[in-house]
Write an enzyme that holds these catalytic residues in place. Structure first.
Site, PDB file in Angstrom:
ATOM      1  NE  ARG A 224      -3.507   7.365  -1.303  1.00  0.00           N
ATOM      2  CZ  ARG A 224      -3.510   6.223  -2.126  1.00  0.00           C
ATOM      3  NH1 ARG A 224      -3.745   6.339  -3.409  1.00  0.00           N
ATOM      4  NH2 ARG A 224      -3.971   5.159  -1.401  1.00  0.00           N
TER       5      ARG A 224
ATOM      6  CG  HIS B 181      -2.104   0.944   1.305  1.00  0.00           C
ATOM      7  ND1 HIS B 181      -1.966   2.346   1.168  1.00  0.00           N
ATOM      8  CD2 HIS B 181      -3.423   0.641   1.217  1.00  0.00           C
ATOM      9  CE1 HIS B 181      -3.169   2.819   1.280  1.00  0.00           C
ATOM     10  NE2 HIS B 181      -4.083   1.800   1.290  1.00  0.00           N
TER      11      HIS B 181
END
Length: 469
Positions: A272, A249
Site C-alpha cells: 500500500r 493487520h
C-alpha cells in the site's frame, strides 16, 4: 566479573541482534536457545522493512526527518498507551540501528517506503531480491552460525530447546532450565538472560484471555508464537502491561485454494505504501485512506466490506511492479495475486460496476497526485495513469484482517531490564527485547517498527550486560 555465558532465548531478530552485539562488540560468550527447529522466528517473514529517522538513505533521497518527528508519530499511534521513554529511545536510536546493520553486516538498506501513520518515508529495505526480514535475519544468523563452528566457546546455538524455568538466587538470575525435543531437562548456569521469545499471536488460549473478540480471526504468526516468554516472566513477577493491545493487520492474503485457513500470508504494508489501493468488493470503490494507521484501516474493512468473509481487494498497477517485482512474483507464484485486465477483475470478483466505471475509479485515484484525495491520502505513488481502460492490467489479490502483533508484554526500562510491579528492575540480570516486551508501541504499532525494536533493544540489552559484568 561473571564468566558464565549470557543466555539468549529466541532467534528472531531481537535474539540475533543481542547475541551478535554481545560477541562481536564485547566478546561476551552466549548460549542461544530456540524452541523451534530453525532460526528466525516471525522476523524472518517481515516484508516491509525497518524504520530509521535521519539516516544516510533518507538524505540521499532528500527526505527531511528527525528522531523527534518519528517519536511524535509513534506516540500518536500509541493512543495514550505504552511508555513514552521507550518510544523516545526507539526513535533516537533508529539511525544507529540502520547504520549498524549497514556497516556490520554489509546490508544496503538503500530504498524507502512510507507506511501508514508515518509523516515521511522512513521504512528501509534493500534493493535486490530478498525480502527485508529474510535478508536481515540471514545476515545476522549466518555470522552466529559461523562463530558457533569456529569459536564454540563463544557461541552455542541449541534448537528444539524450550525454556521452562528461570532460577534465581539473592534477587539475581542464577540458572535457566530448558527441555530438548526428547523432553529431557538441562540446566545452564547464567547470571544474565535476555528474553527474545516473541509474542503470543498464535495462542488461542492467550487471545481468549486478553482479547476474546479476536479469537476467530486468522493470524500471520508462526506456530511457535505462543507466549511462552510472557508466561514465564509473569510467573517471575514482571509487570505485564498492555496485554490486551493486539494489532490486527488489515491485509492478510486470502488463498483462493484454502479460503478458510486460519493462517494467512501477510500482504506487506509496503504494497500500500508504494501505491496499492483497497477496493470494497460490495461497491467496486475505494473506501479508506490506505495509509492510515493499521487499526483505522482494519476498522474500515470490518465495518464497510462484506461481512460474511470480511474481505477487501488490494489493487496495484504496472508501475508498482517495477518497485516490488520480487514480492509480487512471489505472491503470484503462491497464487495470492493475479495479473488481470480490469474487465477480468469485474468478472472474476463479480463487482457491481462495469469495467469502464472501474477504470474511472483508478483514473480518479491517479489524479489525486495533483489534487486532494477525498480520503486524505497524501502519498500517491505508482498511480495507474490517466489513460486507464477496461484492458489495463493490474495486480490484484483478496485480503482480510489478521491477528498480527501483540503490543503488550513484560514492561522494560530504557536499559532493556525487565521491570517488576514496584517499577524497579525485577531481577538483576533479567532483560527482554522485541515482542515479548511491552511499552514500546502502546495501542498500535507503526509498520517497520517491529524489526527496529528488535535491533534497538537487543543492542541495548547487550550494552547493559557488558556494563554490568
Amino acid at each position: 566479573m561473571s564468566s558464565s555465558p549470557v543466555v539468549v532465548i529466541g532467534t528472531g531478530l531481537a535474539g540475533l541482534a543481542t547475541a551478535n552485539e554481545l560477541v562481536n562488540k564485547y566478546n561476551i560468550p552466549v548460549t542461544i536457545l530456540e524452541k523451534a527447529s530453525s532460526i528466525g522466528g516471525n522476523s524472518i517473514k517481515a516484508s516491509s522493512g525497518i524504520n530509521g529517522a535521519s539516516t544516510e538513505t533518507q538524505r540521499h533521497f532528500h527526505i527531511e526527518d528527525s528522531p523527534r518527528l518519528f517519536e511524535d508519530d509513534t506516540v500518536k499511534s500509541a493512543k495514550g498507551k505504552g511508555v513514552q521513554a521507550l518510544m523516545g529511545k526507539l526513535a533516537t536510536d533508529s539511525p544507529l540501528a540502520i547504520e549498524w546493520l549497514k556497516n556490520e553486516f554489509d546490508l544496503k538498506l538503500d530504498l524507502l517506503s512510507q507506511l501508514g501513520g508515518h509523516s515521511v518515508a522512513r521504512t528501509h529495505r534493500s534493493s535486490g531480491n530478498l525480502p527485508p526480514g529474510f535478508e536481515i535475519v540471514s545476515a545476522l544468523s549466518n555470522n552466529l552460525k559461523k562463530l558457533a563452528e569456529t569459536k564454540p566457546e563463544l557461541v552455542k546455538i541449541h534448537l528444539d530447546s524450550k525454556v521452562v524455568d528461570i532460577q534465581e538466587k539473592d534477587n539475581s538470575v542464577s540458572a535457566i532450565v530448558y527441555e530438548n525435543k526428547d523432553g529431557e531437562e538441562h540446566l545452564i548456569t547464567a547470571s544474565n538472560v535476555v528474553f527474545c521469545s516473541g509474542g503470543f499471536g498464535f495462542s488461542k488460549e492467550m487471545l481468549k484471555q486478553y482479547a476474546p473478540d479476536l479469537v476467530d480471526l486468522p493470524t500471520t504468526n508462526g506456530q511457535q508464537t505462543t507466549g511462552d516468554g510472557q508466561r514465564l516472566l509473569q510467573k517471575l513477577g514482571a509487570d505485564m502491561i498492555d496485554m490486551n493491545q493486539i494489532q490486527v493487520h488489515p491485509t492478510g492474503f486470502i488463498d483462493p485454494s484454502d479460503r478458510n485457513s486460519s493462517w494467512k500470508f501477510l500482504a506487506a504494508e509496503a504494497l500500500r505504501g508504494l501505491g496499492g489501493i483497497l477496493l470494497n468488493p460490495a461497491t467496486g470503490k475505494r473506501f479508506v485512506n490506505e495509509l492510515n494507521t493499521r487499526d483505522v484501516v482494519t476498522e474500515a474493512v470490518q465495518k464497510q466490506c462484506p461481512q460474511d468473509d470480511n474481505r477487501a481487494l488490494l489493487v496495484m498497477g504496472e508501475n508498482m511492479y517495477k518497485d516490488l517485482k520480487d514480492n509480487l512474483d512471489f505472491y503470484m507464484f503462491k497464487k495470492l495475486v493475479q495479473k488481470l485486465t480490469l474487465s477480468q477483475v469485474v468478472s472474476e470478483y463479480k463487482l457491481p460496476i462495469t469495467a469502464a466505471q472501474l477504470s474511472q475509479e483508478l483514473q480518479a485515484y491517479s489524479s489525486f497526485a495533483t489534487k486532494a484525495d477525498p480520503f486524505g491520502r497524501t502519498v500517491i505513488l505508482n498511480e495507474f495513469g490517466t489513460d486507464v481502460t477496461p484492458e489495463t492490467t493490474v495486480f490484484i489479490g483478496e485480503v482480510t484482517p489478521v491477528v498480527h502483533f501483540t503490543m503488550g508484554g513484560a514492561k522494560i526500562d530504557v536499559k532493556a531490564q525487565v521491570i517488576g510491579k514496584n517499577d524497579e528492575p525485577l531481577l538483576k540480570g533479567l532483560y527482554a527485547a522485541g515482542e515479548v516486551s511491552g511499552g514500546v508501541h502502546g495501542a498500535n504499532r507503526l509498520g517497520g517498527s517491529s524489526l527496529l525494536e528488535c535491533v534497538v533493544f537487543g543492542r541495548i540489552a547487550a550494552e547493559s550486560i557488558a556494563n554490568d559484568r
